[in-house]
Design a protein around this motif. Sequence first.
Motif, PDB file in Angstrom:
ATOM      1  N   LEU A 176     -25.809   2.288  -1.528  1.00 27.07           N
ATOM      2  CA  LEU A 176     -25.210   1.991  -0.218  1.00 27.07           C
ATOM      3  C   LEU A 176     -23.803   1.423  -0.373  1.00 27.07           C
ATOM      4  N   GLN A 177     -23.633   0.542  -1.333  1.00 27.90           N
ATOM      5  CA  GLN A 177     -22.309  -0.029  -1.577  1.00 27.90           C
ATOM      6  C   GLN A 177     -21.324   1.054  -2.014  1.00 27.90           C
ATOM      7  N   ALA A 178     -21.777   1.962  -2.860  1.00 32.06           N
ATOM      8  CA  ALA A 178     -20.918   3.057  -3.318  1.00 32.06           C
ATOM      9  C   ALA A 178     -20.522   3.942  -2.142  1.00 32.06           C
ATOM     10  N   ARG A 179     -21.463   4.202  -1.252  1.00 35.28           N
ATOM     11  CA  ARG A 179     -21.158   5.015  -0.066  1.00 35.28           C
ATOM     12  C   ARG A 179     -20.116   4.319   0.801  1.00 35.28           C
ATOM     13  N   ASP A 180     -20.279   3.009   0.994  1.00 35.08           N
ATOM     14  CA  ASP A 180     -19.318   2.243   1.788  1.00 35.08           C
ATOM     15  C   ASP A 180     -17.927   2.253   1.137  1.00 35.08           C
ATOM     16  N   ILE A 181     -17.904   2.137  -0.173  1.00 29.00           N
ATOM     17  CA  ILE A 181     -16.626   2.153  -0.893  1.00 29.00           C
ATOM     18  C   ILE A 181     -15.953   3.511  -0.744  1.00 29.00           C
ATOM     19  N   ARG A 182     -16.720   4.583  -0.855  1.00 28.69           N
ATOM     20  CA  ARG A 182     -16.144   5.931  -0.689  1.00 28.69           C
ATOM     21  C   ARG A 182     -15.596   6.109   0.724  1.00 28.69           C
ATOM     22  N   ALA A 183     -16.326   5.619   1.714  1.00 24.44           N
ATOM     23  CA  ALA A 183     -15.860   5.728   3.104  1.00 24.44           C
ATOM     24  C   ALA A 183     -14.568   4.935   3.303  1.00 24.44           C
ATOM     25  N   GLU A 184     -14.515   3.743   2.759  1.00 21.84           N
ATOM     26  CA  GLU A 184     -13.308   2.923   2.882  1.00 21.84           C
ATOM     27  C   GLU A 184     -12.138   3.586   2.153  1.00 21.84           C
ATOM     28  N   THR A 185     -12.412   4.176   1.023  1.00 23.95           N
ATOM     29  CA  THR A 185     -11.371   4.879   0.272  1.00 23.95           C
ATOM     30  C   THR A 185     -10.807   6.029   1.097  1.00 23.95           C
ATOM     31  N   ARG A 186     -11.674   6.772   1.766  1.00 27.76           N
ATOM     32  CA  ARG A 186     -11.200   7.870   2.624  1.00 27.76           C
ATOM     33  C   ARG A 186     -10.325   7.344   3.758  1.00 27.76           C
ATOM     34  N   ARG A 187     -10.714   6.202   4.346  1.00 29.51           N
ATOM     35  CA  ARG A 187      -9.907   5.617   5.415  1.00 29.51           C
ATOM     36  C   ARG A 187      -8.530   5.188   4.897  1.00 29.51           C
ATOM     37  N   VAL A 188      -8.510   4.576   3.730  1.00 29.88           N
ATOM     38  CA  VAL A 188      -7.241   4.115   3.150  1.00 29.88           C
ATOM     39  C   VAL A 188      -6.343   5.303   2.816  1.00 29.88           C
ATOM     40  N   VAL A 189      -6.922   6.347   2.245  1.00 27.07           N
ATOM     41  CA  VAL A 189      -6.141   7.542   1.906  1.00 27.07           C
ATOM     42  C   VAL A 189      -5.572   8.181   3.177  1.00 27.07           C
ATOM     43  N   ALA A 190      -6.361   8.261   4.223  1.00 25.12           N
ATOM     44  CA  ALA A 190      -5.885   8.836   5.487  1.00 25.12           C
ATOM     45  C   ALA A 190      -4.743   7.989   6.057  1.00 25.12           C
ATOM     46  N   ALA A 191      -4.870   6.675   5.999  1.00 27.27           N
ATOM     47  CA  ALA A 191      -3.811   5.794   6.498  1.00 27.27           C
ATOM     48  C   ALA A 191      -2.544   5.961   5.660  1.00 27.27           C
ATOM     49  N   ALA A 192      -2.701   6.112   4.367  1.00 26.45           N
ATOM     50  CA  ALA A 192      -1.549   6.314   3.485  1.00 26.45           C
ATOM     51  C   ALA A 192      -0.841   7.623   3.824  1.00 26.45           C
ATOM     52  N   ARG A 193      -1.619   8.663   4.111  1.00 28.73           N
ATOM     53  CA  ARG A 193      -1.012   9.949   4.496  1.00 28.73           C
ATOM     54  C   ARG A 193      -0.216   9.811   5.791  1.00 28.73           C
ATOM     55  N   ARG A 194      -0.799   9.098   6.763  1.00 31.18           N
ATOM     56  CA  ARG A 194      -0.088   8.899   8.034  1.00 31.18           C
ATOM     57  C   ARG A 194       1.209   8.113   7.812  1.00 31.18           C
ATOM     58  N   THR A 195       1.134   7.084   6.993  1.00 31.03           N
ATOM     59  CA  THR A 195       2.310   6.264   6.709  1.00 31.03           C
ATOM     60  C   THR A 195       3.378   7.094   6.005  1.00 31.03           C
ATOM     61  N   ARG A 196       2.969   7.896   5.043  1.00 29.08           N
ATOM     62  CA  ARG A 196       3.922   8.745   4.316  1.00 29.08           C
ATOM     63  C   ARG A 196       4.594   9.733   5.271  1.00 29.08           C
ATOM     64  N   SER A 197       3.810  10.327   6.131  1.00 28.60           N
ATOM     65  CA  SER A 197       4.348  11.281   7.099  1.00 28.60           C
ATOM     66  C   SER A 197       5.356  10.586   8.018  1.00 28.60           C
ATOM     67  N   HIS A 198       4.994   9.400   8.475  1.00 25.88           N
ATOM     68  CA  HIS A 198       5.885   8.637   9.358  1.00 25.88           C
ATOM     69  C   HIS A 198       7.196   8.311   8.630  1.00 25.88           C
TER      70      HIS A 198
END
Length: 64
Positions: free
Chosen positions: A13-35
């Motif tokens: 469960l912790q690994a799943r949560d970490i993977r989900a958080e990683t996806r959120r961080v990567v998506a935010a980084a992509r948005r920031t880079r695009s901006h």
Amino acid sequence: MAEVRATSAQLRLQARDIRAETRRVVAAARRTRSHLLTQRERFRAVEAAIRLQRLRRAWGEAGP
């Protein structure tokens, strides 16, 4: 043995949560880079317009 299974389930469960958080961080980084890329392009356009305006003024002062 039950304790090992419980710990294993908890770790999954912790690994799943970490993977989900990683996806959120990567998506935010992509948005920031695009901006930032968009802002850089806008800045370059404004900078070019200012340079052009200065050149026109200098040309006008120097005369044709």
